[in-house]
Write a protein that holds these residues in place. Structure first.
Motif, PDB file in Angstrom:
ATOM      1  N   THR B  65       0.834  -1.204   0.000  1.00 55.21           N
ATOM      2  CA  THR B  65       0.000   0.000   0.000  1.00 55.21           C
ATOM      3  C   THR B  65       0.868   1.254   0.000  1.00 55.21           C
ATOM      4  N   ALA B  66       0.341   2.325  -0.553  1.00 48.38           N
ATOM      5  CA  ALA B  66       1.053   3.605  -0.567  1.00 48.38           C
ATOM      6  C   ALA B  66       0.051   4.726  -0.790  1.00 48.38           C
ATOM      7  N   ALA B  67       0.436   5.930  -0.417  1.00 45.62           N
ATOM      8  CA  ALA B  67      -0.406   7.115  -0.619  1.00 45.62           C
ATOM      9  C   ALA B  67       0.481   8.268  -1.052  1.00 45.62           C
ATOM     10  N   MET B  68      -0.036   9.098  -1.925  1.00 51.37           N
ATOM     11  CA  MET B  68       0.773  10.211  -2.441  1.00 51.37           C
ATOM     12  C   MET B  68      -0.148  11.316  -2.942  1.00 51.37           C
ATOM     13  N   LEU B  69       0.210  12.554  -2.681  1.00 46.17           N
ATOM     14  CA  LEU B  69      -0.547  13.677  -3.225  1.00 46.17           C
ATOM     15  C   LEU B  69      -0.532  13.632  -4.751  1.00 46.17           C
ATOM     16  N   SER B  70      -1.666  13.958  -5.364  1.00 49.15           N
ATOM     17  CA  SER B  70      -1.740  13.923  -6.829  1.00 49.15           C
ATOM     18  C   SER B  70      -0.731  14.864  -7.485  1.00 49.15           C
ATOM     19  N   ALA B  71      -0.532  16.038  -6.901  1.00 44.95           N
ATOM     20  CA  ALA B  71       0.414  16.999  -7.483  1.00 44.95           C
ATOM     21  C   ALA B  71       1.827  16.423  -7.509  1.00 44.95           C
ATOM     22  N   ASP B  72       2.218  15.776  -6.420  1.00 44.04           N
ATOM     23  CA  ASP B  72       3.553  15.161  -6.378  1.00 44.04           C
ATOM     24  C   ASP B  72       3.641  13.996  -7.357  1.00 44.04           C
ATOM     25  N   LEU B  73       2.597  13.184  -7.397  1.00 44.60           N
ATOM     26  CA  LEU B  73       2.578  12.038  -8.316  1.00 44.60           C
ATOM     27  C   LEU B  73       2.804  12.493  -9.752  1.00 44.60           C
ATOM     28  N   LEU B  74       2.135  13.585 -10.121  1.00 46.99           N
ATOM     29  CA  LEU B  74       2.207  14.063 -11.498  1.00 46.99           C
ATOM     30  C   LEU B  74       3.611  14.482 -11.890  1.00 46.99           C
ATOM     31  N   ILE B  75       4.367  15.026 -10.948  1.00 45.28           N
ATOM     32  CA  ILE B  75       5.712  15.505 -11.282  1.00 45.28           C
ATOM     33  C   ILE B  75       6.774  14.441 -11.078  1.00 45.28           C
ATOM     34  N   THR B  76       6.718  13.754  -9.939  1.00 43.49           N
ATOM     35  CA  THR B  76       7.826  12.840  -9.639  1.00 43.49           C
ATOM     36  C   THR B  76       7.478  11.383  -9.900  1.00 43.49           C
ATOM     37  N   GLY B  77       6.198  11.069 -10.050  1.00 46.89           N
ATOM     38  CA  GLY B  77       5.788   9.676 -10.197  1.00 46.89           C
ATOM     39  C   GLY B  77       5.924   8.906  -8.893  1.00 46.89           C
ATOM     40  N   CYS B  78       5.461   7.664  -8.922  1.00 54.27           N
ATOM     41  CA  CYS B  78       5.668   6.738  -7.807  1.00 54.27           C
ATOM     42  C   CYS B  78       6.248   5.489  -8.440  1.00 54.27           C
ATOM     43  N   ASN B  79       7.464   5.126  -8.054  1.00 58.96           N
ATOM     44  CA  ASN B  79       8.150   4.056  -8.797  1.00 58.96           C
ATOM     45  C   ASN B  79       7.607   2.662  -8.487  1.00 58.96           C
ATOM     46  N   ARG B  80       6.595   2.556  -7.619  1.00 60.23           N
ATOM     47  CA  ARG B  80       5.979   1.252  -7.345  1.00 60.23           C
ATOM     48  C   ARG B  80       4.740   1.041  -8.210  1.00 60.23           C
ATOM     49  N   LEU B  81       4.281   2.106  -8.847  1.00 60.58           N
ATOM     50  CA  LEU B  81       3.007   2.046  -9.575  1.00 60.58           C
ATOM     51  C   LEU B  81       3.180   1.383 -10.941  1.00 60.58           C
ATOM     52  N   THR B  82       2.393   0.334 -11.204  1.00 60.90           N
ATOM     53  CA  THR B  82       2.493  -0.389 -12.483  1.00 60.90           C
ATOM     54  C   THR B  82       1.091  -0.643 -13.037  1.00 60.90           C
ATOM     55  N   GLU B  83       1.039  -1.364 -14.151  1.00 59.31           N
ATOM     56  CA  GLU B  83      -0.253  -1.720 -14.744  1.00 59.31           C
ATOM     57  C   GLU B  83      -1.015  -2.725 -13.875  1.00 59.31           C
ATOM     58  N   ASN B  84      -0.329  -3.282 -12.883  1.00 56.87           N
ATOM     59  CA  ASN B  84      -1.010  -4.210 -11.979  1.00 56.87           C
ATOM     60  C   ASN B  84      -1.453  -3.556 -10.670  1.00 56.87           C
ATOM     61  N   SER B  85      -1.329  -2.240 -10.595  1.00 57.24           N
ATOM     62  CA  SER B  85      -1.711  -1.529  -9.363  1.00 57.24           C
ATOM     63  C   SER B  85      -3.186  -1.137  -9.397  1.00 57.24           C
ATOM     64  N   VAL B  86      -3.734  -0.948  -8.192  1.00 61.29           N
ATOM     65  CA  VAL B  86      -5.096  -0.441  -8.043  1.00 61.29           C
ATOM     66  C   VAL B  86      -5.002   0.940  -7.412  1.00 61.29           C
ATOM     67  N   VAL B  87      -5.687   1.911  -8.005  1.00 61.20           N
ATOM     68  CA  VAL B  87      -5.596   3.294  -7.536  1.00 61.20           C
ATOM     69  C   VAL B  87      -6.955   3.761  -7.037  1.00 61.20           C
ATOM     70  N   PHE B  88      -6.993   4.261  -5.806  1.00 65.46           N
ATOM     71  CA  PHE B  88      -8.217   4.783  -5.199  1.00 65.46           C
ATOM     72  C   PHE B  88      -8.180   6.308  -5.221  1.00 65.46           C
ATOM     73  N   MET B  89      -9.232   6.905  -5.735  1.00 71.21           N
ATOM     74  CA  MET B  89      -9.294   8.361  -5.838  1.00 71.21           C
ATOM     75  C   MET B  89     -10.667   8.849  -5.373  1.00 71.21           C
ATOM     76  N   THR B  90     -10.738  10.114  -4.985  1.00 69.89           N
ATOM     77  CA  THR B  90     -12.043  10.669  -4.650  1.00 69.89           C
ATOM     78  C   THR B  90     -12.103  12.148  -5.016  1.00 69.89           C
ATOM     79  N   SER B  91     -13.273  12.570  -5.428  1.00 72.37           N
ATOM     80  CA  SER B  91     -13.491  13.979  -5.747  1.00 72.37           C
ATOM     81  C   SER B  91     -14.988  14.228  -5.670  1.00 72.37           C
ATOM     82  N   LYS B  92     -15.367  15.249  -4.913  1.00 71.95           N
ATOM     83  CA  LYS B  92     -16.786  15.547  -4.762  1.00 71.95           C
ATOM     84  C   LYS B  92     -17.397  15.941  -6.101  1.00 71.95           C
ATOM     85  N   SER B  93     -16.720  16.843  -6.804  1.00 75.08           N
ATOM     86  CA  SER B  93     -17.248  17.337  -8.082  1.00 75.08           C
ATOM     87  C   SER B  93     -16.963  16.368  -9.221  1.00 75.08           C
ATOM     88  N   GLY B  94     -15.929  15.541  -9.039  1.00 76.80           N
ATOM     89  CA  GLY B  94     -15.545  14.624 -10.109  1.00 76.80           C
ATOM     90  C   GLY B  94     -14.817  15.297 -11.256  1.00 76.80           C
TER      91      GLY B  94
END
Lengths: 332, 332
Positions: B65-94
């Motif tokens: 498991t891991a958690a990361m701010l979207s802004a940081d993810l967009l610039i630096t990436g997360c080197n554990r994230l692959t096509e086999n990962s599951v990503v949980f997101m939430t947004s009120k407005s979508g």
């Protein structure tokens, strides 16, 4: 220039650099043994010193890496940590209780411990598998530039490492020079803002830990000045609303990959307060170090810059950096 | 009791609970596909809502498991994230820009996206592999108690899940009751401290994100009240030095595993300031929910408690929670 001992700063860096072959041998041993995780743990300012190396690993490689506060590790654990993990720790005294407890915890897991310690023959050294000593004061970061840099090189992610490490020979002198370049601005900053009731500190990426720790571990702890620290992207999710023309904001700009986030804060803040100060890693020359390595060095450049605030502010406020109300005074 | 609509609160929770079988089917699909990482990403208050579930997974299982701010993810990436990962997101407005950019980023990686969204047919739903809708307002957490709970159950780490999920049927009513229990204390708190120049907020573990986000996303963003948030263990590495008898400190105590760290802050702070307020998750009854599940529920209990500060403070300050100087007003 007050409270400045140039030869001491250069000597501290030299003391670390002369251990380069020992540090590289530790990196080689780590790579030969193999590892499932490179794990950084410590507390407060020490954790903030280590965090940019976790950032560096994640950004430039696929090596498994993580960082966690020692206090959290002790209670909740880290479910990635195994007997095949490598744990990096640091403690100036080598006997900080939380750090020692964490060292014992990871030792019990069977992990390989590498520590950076300020004094010989400490309890932390006793439980570590490898220890690198540094003299008093910064730049302890140099240990990790060499250690993590060599691991990245061994794994194929940093082919320029031998040249980078050669440049690191000049780091102490370059950072002494940075202090001279920064002093006047920092003196004016300290004089202007030491009585502000609220100080917002902002930074991102490899400088976020510095914004966090300088405001808390120096301004709050040693000068009793109230602060708020927030990362550049998160600033826009709440703290921005506090800005008015007389609100004191201090922004650290990195030369690392997240610089655009800092520049966004700068554009916004300069429109809404007259008390914005930007300390930009890009503004400081690093004699003897190639430009191509600057993007890795913002944490250590900024540590040198901000130390000039500390060294000036204690004179301006007549409040020594060593006075404490509570810290390490009795039990709590 | 002002600004309180009990039936709406219960209805919001019911709207989520009635989707239990759909949510559990998503959990089953995730487990059947297999995954190398359960990854949480979002921004600001939404990230703080998600973080306790990363904490829960790490504490009670060996699932990656891991958690990361979207802004940081967009610039630096997360080197554990692959096509086999599951990503949980939430947004009120979508349609939050940073969140949508991050969704596109992880979609390009080929990861499986599960989103929780407040409105139908949003851009976030369009790029997600599975979406759960919630009505306006909390408890969106209920989605993740069911989703993550079922994943933990499937993997053998939470055998009590079926009974836990059954208890969750009463969550909405229990949290409405918590609001009634908390209102008078929160009203007094708002009346006493809304003009304080500096407010230190402290919490740990599964409540640290709440201390961080309530102070920033409510007090700063919607009331323009200056705060500092610091985690319970880190408080002792700097911020403790600010305490004097008139310094306003607000401590959140969790019923989760890190409670001892909060109790340590309480013992210290009550000796050094007369303006300490403790909101303790343990103080609130949860009708219809077994005691054995309380240790998981501090985030959602505390969200209910603190909402009563918000609902009272906007009346006391005559400053609506909806007023903004800058947020989402023009470009920045």
């Amino acid at each position: 220039m007050i409270n400045f001992n140039e030869s001491q700063i250069i000597e501290n860096a030299h003391y670390i650099y002369q251990q380069r072959s020992k540090i590289e041998a530790i990196a080689d041993e780590i790579c030969e043994r193999g590892f499932d995780l490179l794990f950084f743990t410590s507390s407060g300012g020490s954790m903030s010193m280590l965090s940019p190396f976790d950032f560096w690993l994640n950004y430039t490689s696929n090596l498994p890496t993580a960082a966690m506060l020692s206090a959290d590790l002790l209670i909740t654990g880290c479910n990635r940590l195994t007997e095949n993990s490598v744990v990096f720790m640091t403690s100036k005294s080598g006997d900080t209780k939380e750090t020692m407890d964490a060292a014992q915890y990871v030792k019990n897991k069977g992990a390989f411990i590498v520590s950076a310690v300020g004094v010989e023959n400490s309890p932390l050294e006793a439980v570590s598998d490898a220890t690198i000593l540094y003299a008093a004061g910064r730049p302890q970061e140099l240990i990790f530039y060499l250690l993590i840099g060599k691991i990245l090189y061994n794994k194929g992610f940093f082919p320029a490492y031998p040249d980078f490490a050669h440049n690191m020979k000049n780091l102490g002198a370059a950072l002494a020079d940075v202090r001279k370049q920064a002093d006047e601005k920092c003196r004016q900053y300290a004089a202007s803002y030491h009585q502000e009731p609220y100080n917002i500190w902002i930074g991102s990426g490899d400088l976020w830990p510095m914004a966090y720790s300088y405001s808390m571990c120096v301004l709050e702890e040693s000068q009793w000045i109230p602060t708020k620290s927030v990362s550049s992207p998160e600033f826009f999710h709440g703290t921005l609303e506090l800005l008015e023309k007389d609100v004191c904001v201090t922004l650290l700009l990195t030369e690392g990959p997240t610089r655009t986030m800092d520049e966004r804060v700068k554009r916004f803040a300069q429109k809404h307060t007259t008390k914005l100060t930007c300390f930009d890693a890009r503004d400081y020359q690093l004699p003897g170090i190639k430009d191509e390595y600057r993007s890795l060095l913002s944490p250590v450049v900024m540590a040198a810059v901000l130390q000039r605030i500390s060294k000036n502010i204690e004179v301006i406020t007549s409040h020594s950096l060593d006075i404490r109300r509570y810290y390490r005074k009795g039990e709590y």
